[in-house]
Design an enzyme around this catalytic site. Structure first.
Site, PDB file in Angstrom:
ATOM      1  N   ASP A 205      -4.586  -0.755  -4.680  1.00  0.00           N
ATOM      2  CA  ASP A 205      -3.630  -0.100  -5.584  1.00  0.00           C
ATOM      3  C   ASP A 205      -3.677  -0.675  -6.997  1.00  0.00           C
ATOM      4  OD1 ASP A 205      -1.626  -2.425  -5.605  1.00  0.00           O
ATOM      5  OD2 ASP A 205      -1.741  -1.953  -3.469  1.00  0.00           O
TER       6      ASP A 205
ATOM      7  N   ASP B 243      -5.141  -9.765  -0.806  1.00  0.00           N
ATOM      8  CA  ASP B 243      -4.042  -8.798  -0.742  1.00  0.00           C
ATOM      9  C   ASP B 243      -4.378  -7.773   0.333  1.00  0.00           C
ATOM     10  OD1 ASP B 243      -1.951  -7.076  -1.148  1.00  0.00           O
ATOM     11  OD2 ASP B 243      -2.674  -6.295  -3.057  1.00  0.00           O
TER      12      ASP B 243
ATOM     13  N   GLY C 189     -14.628  -7.168   2.087  1.00  0.00           N
ATOM     14  CA  GLY C 189     -14.277  -8.471   1.518  1.00  0.00           C
ATOM     15  C   GLY C 189     -14.934  -9.641   2.245  1.00  0.00           C
TER      16      GLY C 189
HETATM   17  N1  AG3 Z   1      -0.277  -5.595   1.216  1.00  0.00           N
HETATM   18  C1  AG3 Z   1       0.598  -6.155   2.232  1.00  0.00           C
HETATM   19  C2  AG3 Z   1       1.396  -5.110   2.933  1.00  0.00           C
HETATM   20  C3  AG3 Z   1       1.978  -5.545   4.226  1.00  0.00           C
HETATM   21  C4  AG3 Z   1       3.136  -4.673   4.567  1.00  0.00           C
HETATM   22  N2  AG3 Z   1       3.356  -4.590   5.964  1.00  0.00           N
HETATM   23  C5  AG3 Z   1       4.138  -3.652   6.541  1.00  0.00           C
HETATM   24  N3  AG3 Z   1       4.798  -2.803   5.796  1.00  0.00           N
HETATM   25  N4  AG3 Z   1       4.206  -3.607   7.815  1.00  0.00           N
HETATM   26  C6  AG3 Z   1       0.334  -4.847   0.197  1.00  0.00           C
HETATM   27  C7  AG3 Z   1      -0.610  -4.268  -0.788  1.00  0.00           C
HETATM   28  C8  AG3 Z   1       0.023  -4.146  -2.118  1.00  0.00           C
HETATM   29  N5  AG3 Z   1      -0.900  -4.301  -3.177  1.00  0.00           N
END
Ligand code: AG3
Length: 274
Positions: free
Chosen positions: A86, A155, A138
């Site tokens: 994102d 991330d 990655g």
């Molecule tokens: N990455 C981690 C999201 C984890 C959320 N988990 C869930 N909702 N079960 C987020 C990416 C943002 N750049």
């Protein structure tokens, strides 16, 4: 008619919010993607049913995962983000003037394309001259590049599907080797309420590879339990030894120098996890 999105956060618990519009949906090569317009949080990015980010609370997550490592390293010039299609982490990284280049290493090009089109508030820095997008796995990327980065930020999505390998010990070993001799990295490591075994395993893997391992917490309203963990592995610099009076002023809504060390002060039940 009212429409409600539900994320099943655990087998016994759902998070729900009212949606006013389905902006975009796709089945990508790797996952199901949706961008929804919610009443409470504005636009929301959902991957495989899990909320990734929303316009209202993305700053909490993106600032915490980016500024804690970047203000722990005294001179971060080359930075890589693994995942993060994102673009929110890249936007925060580029607030640091000394960063010369920030690479976004994302496996799923469609996440980047959808974010560029529908979430410009978050993806806006991806076209910056200092940003470079690399579409690849990655794990492959860190294994093929040695001694290259000052800071790596992982991330990822939850440890299911495409992200499973990003929570494994041999990945952290490859991250160690991909960092320069004084490099450090941070990974998002899920909720201390629901993912205690994962946090413990990850922390101990990182601790067995890096001389310094630290866990810190933040509050992200749309993630399971709201309380969220990040784990840092560092070859040289300790976030608890940063001279916070030297932290440069940048435009943030969550992070500030007083928080830098306070984020590492853990509630007793979290201390016990690790
Ligand atoms: N990455 C981690 C999201 C984890 C959320 N988990 C869930 N909702 N079960 C987020 C990416 C943002 N750049």
């Amino acid at each position: 008619m009212e429409l409600w999105f539900i994320e099943q956060q655990t087998p016994d618990l759902g998070f729900t919010c009212k949606i006013t519009k389905t902006i975009y949906t796709a089945k990508t090569k790797y996952q199901d993607l949706a961008i929804l317009e919610t009443k409470q949080f504005g636009k929301m990015l959902v991957l495989d049913g899990a909320v990734q980010t929303t316009i209202a609370d993305e700053f909490c997550y993106h600032e915490l995962i980016a500024h804690v490592p970047l203000f722990t390293h005294p001179n971060p010039k080359k930075v890589a983000v693994i995942g993060g299609g994102d673009g929110g982490v890249i936007r925060e990284i580029l607030k640091h003037e000394e960063v010369e280049k920030a690479y976004l290493v994302e496996i799923d090009e469609e996440v980047i394309e959808a974010s560029k089109k529908y979430l410009p508030e978050i993806s806006c820095a991806l076209d910056d001259k200092r940003a470079e997008v690399i579409i690849t796995d990655g794990i492959k990327f860190v294994s093929e590049n040695k001694n290259m980065f000052d800071v790596i930020i992982v991330d990822s999505t939850d440890p299911v599907g495409p992200a499973v390998g990003l929570f494994e010990s041999n990945f952290y070993q490859a991250v160690y080797e991909c960092l320069k001799e004084d490099g450090l990295f941070v990974a998002q490591t899920e909720s201390p309420f629901y993912d205690q075994d994962l946090i413990r395993n990850v922390f101990h893997s990182i601790k067995s590879i890096f001389p310094i391992a630290r866990l810190y917490l933040g509050f992200i309203p749309t993630y399971p339990s709201g309380l969220w963990s990040f784990t840092m592995g560092s070859k040289k610099y300790d976030p608890l030894e940063v001279d916070i009076s030297k932290i440069k002023k940048i435009d943030t809504k969550y992070y500030n120098p007083e928080l830098h060390k306070a984020l590492f002060a853990l509630p007793t039940f979290v201390q016990k996890i690790i």
